[in-house]
Design a protein around this motif. Structure first.
Motif, PDB file in Angstrom:
ATOM      1  N   GLU A  25     -11.052  14.016  -3.723  1.00 48.27           N
ATOM      2  CA  GLU A  25     -10.474  15.204  -4.351  1.00 48.27           C
ATOM      3  C   GLU A  25      -9.172  15.614  -3.678  1.00 48.27           C
ATOM      4  N   ARG A  26      -9.095  15.460  -2.355  1.00 49.81           N
ATOM      5  CA  ARG A  26      -7.853  15.804  -1.659  1.00 49.81           C
ATOM      6  C   ARG A  26      -6.716  14.855  -2.035  1.00 49.81           C
ATOM      7  N   VAL A  27      -7.033  13.570  -2.179  1.00 47.86           N
ATOM      8  CA  VAL A  27      -6.007  12.620  -2.617  1.00 47.86           C
ATOM      9  C   VAL A  27      -5.500  13.002  -4.004  1.00 47.86           C
ATOM     10  N   ARG A  28      -6.423  13.315  -4.906  1.00 54.72           N
ATOM     11  CA  ARG A  28      -6.023  13.684  -6.261  1.00 54.72           C
ATOM     12  C   ARG A  28      -5.197  14.965  -6.282  1.00 54.72           C
ATOM     13  N   HIS A  29      -5.486  15.874  -5.380  1.00 58.94           N
ATOM     14  CA  HIS A  29      -4.748  17.136  -5.346  1.00 58.94           C
ATOM     15  C   HIS A  29      -3.360  16.970  -4.719  1.00 58.94           C
ATOM     16  N   HIS A  30      -3.292  16.250  -3.601  1.00 56.80           N
ATOM     17  CA  HIS A  30      -2.038  16.172  -2.842  1.00 56.80           C
ATOM     18  C   HIS A  30      -1.120  15.038  -3.309  1.00 56.80           C
ATOM     19  N   ARG A  31      -1.659  14.018  -3.947  1.00 60.95           N
ATOM     20  CA  ARG A  31      -0.884  12.885  -4.437  1.00 60.95           C
ATOM     21  C   ARG A  31       0.036  12.317  -3.352  1.00 60.95           C
ATOM     22  N   PRO A  32      -0.533  11.808  -2.266  1.00 61.40           N
ATOM     23  CA  PRO A  32       0.289  11.303  -1.162  1.00 61.40           C
ATOM     24  C   PRO A  32       1.086  10.066  -1.573  1.00 61.40           C
ATOM     25  N   ARG A  33       2.184   9.864  -0.856  1.00 63.80           N
ATOM     26  CA  ARG A  33       3.028   8.689  -1.068  1.00 63.80           C
ATOM     27  C   ARG A  33       2.641   7.600  -0.073  1.00 63.80           C
ATOM     28  N   VAL A  34       2.488   6.385  -0.573  1.00 67.33           N
ATOM     29  CA  VAL A  34       2.139   5.232   0.258  1.00 67.33           C
ATOM     30  C   VAL A  34       3.244   4.192   0.116  1.00 67.33           C
ATOM     31  N   HIS A  35       3.837   3.807   1.246  1.00 65.54           N
ATOM     32  CA  HIS A  35       4.794   2.700   1.163  1.00 65.54           C
ATOM     33  C   HIS A  35       4.078   1.400   1.503  1.00 65.54           C
ATOM     34  N   CYS A  36       4.349   0.379   0.700  1.00 60.84           N
ATOM     35  CA  CYS A  36       3.630  -0.890   0.786  1.00 60.84           C
ATOM     36  C   CYS A  36       4.594  -2.020   1.116  1.00 60.84           C
ATOM     37  N   LEU A  37       4.357  -2.694   2.216  1.00 61.95           N
ATOM     38  CA  LEU A  37       5.012  -3.970   2.499  1.00 61.95           C
ATOM     39  C   LEU A  37       3.945  -5.027   2.255  1.00 61.95           C
ATOM     40  N   MET A  38       3.948  -5.512   1.042  1.00 61.66           N
ATOM     41  CA  MET A  38       2.767  -6.133   0.470  1.00 61.66           C
ATOM     42  C   MET A  38       3.011  -7.601   0.133  1.00 61.66           C
ATOM     43  N   ASN A  39       1.967  -8.372   0.216  1.00 59.75           N
ATOM     44  CA  ASN A  39       1.923  -9.719  -0.341  1.00 59.75           C
ATOM     45  C   ASN A  39       2.579  -9.705  -1.715  1.00 59.75           C
ATOM     46  N   THR A  40       3.610 -10.524  -1.913  1.00 63.79           N
ATOM     47  CA  THR A  40       4.352 -10.463  -3.175  1.00 63.79           C
ATOM     48  C   THR A  40       3.515 -10.887  -4.376  1.00 63.79           C
ATOM     49  N   VAL A  41       2.435 -11.611  -4.147  1.00 57.34           N
ATOM     50  CA  VAL A  41       1.577 -12.054  -5.247  1.00 57.34           C
ATOM     51  C   VAL A  41       0.859 -10.877  -5.904  1.00 57.34           C
ATOM     52  N   VAL A  42       0.608  -9.820  -5.149  1.00 59.20           N
ATOM     53  CA  VAL A  42      -0.277  -8.754  -5.621  1.00 59.20           C
ATOM     54  C   VAL A  42       0.386  -7.381  -5.652  1.00 59.20           C
TER      55      VAL A  42
END
Length: 247
Positions: A17-34
């Motif tokens: 519920e807190r995630v849905r309320h606050h809508r945090p920003r996540v930066h991803c240095l991610m596997n390019t496949v996914v």
């Protein structure tokens, strides 16, 4: 000081519920496949993903994010530089970050790089059994060993999460996606054990619910995203499978 709680379905639902309320920003240095699948999963829990791996932009994006997730699935010299710079920014601003040392058991150079990252005190390190056995116990980082049961431990606190479905292993990127969801949950919950347990429990329950109306891996992927977006407090209370193993 981080307040610690007994980890149960109710406080997992509170984190959602807190995630849905606050809508945090996540930066991803991610596997390019996914990248897209991971971004879709973060968005499904009502967080906001960003994905740039540009050296010119990375400091600004990490500074504006609430958490950082790093996945070593696709590495080159430039990406290594970007990752190190991102970690410096995250540590300088005391932002939580998670590293997934994918296939570090295949490549000595990747293992060496993962060990450099671990020396910089990630909030969480997460990998499968073959990957995690290559790393010594950490003092400040939560360790997650994934498998049919996910084992999470930090200090004397330990939890096992048993939610999930076998089709997760037949869709490329479900583990990478859950790393992004863990980061989103860390952004609103300072106890990394609760944040990570909640994220793994929620993604596992979503997989179980999706499997009830999917026909196989091809239809499972969109059904999983639907279930992740729609998961309710009652779904969590009904289906959560968590065991404590306090030291």
């Amino acid at each position: 000081m981080i307040r610690t709680f007994a980890i149960n379905a109710e406080n997992i639902a509170d984190v959602v519920e807190r995630v849905r309320h606050h809508r945090p920003r996540v930066h991803c240095l991610m596997n390019t496949v996914v990248q897209k699948f991971t971004a879709d999963g973060i968005t499904a829990v009502d967080a906001i993903p960003s994905m740039t791996s540009s050296m010119e932009e990375i400091a600004s994006f990490v500074a504006k994010a609430n958490a950082l997730t790093i996945n070593l699935g696709t590495l080159d010299a430039e990406r290594r530089k970007v990752i190190m710079h991102a970690v410096q920014v995250a540590n300088g601003e005391k932002k939580p970050w998670i590293v997934d040392p994918v296939h570090c058991d295949y490549s000595p150079s990747r293992l060496a790089f993962a060990q450099q990252l671990l020396a910089l005190s990630p909030t969480i390190i997460r990998g499968n059994a073959a990957e995690m056995e290559l790393f010594e116990e950490t003092v400040n980082s939560l360790r997650i060993q994934t498998g049919p049961q996910d084992h999470l431990s930090i200090g004397k606190r330990s939890v096992r999460v048993s939610n999930g479905h076998p089709w997760m292993a037949k869709v490329t990127g479900t583990g990478c996606l859950s790393g992004g969801v863990i980061a989103a949950f860390m952004a609103v919950e300072p106890d990394p054990l609760l944040a990570a347990s909640a994220a793994l429990c929620v993604t596992g329950i979503a997989a179980q619910l999706a499997a009830t109306y999917a026909n196989g891996p091809g239809t499972f992927e969109p059904a999983f995203l639907d279930a992740l977006s729609a998961i309710s407090r009652q779904d969590i209370i009904t289906h959560a499978r968590i065991e404590h193993d306090e030291g």
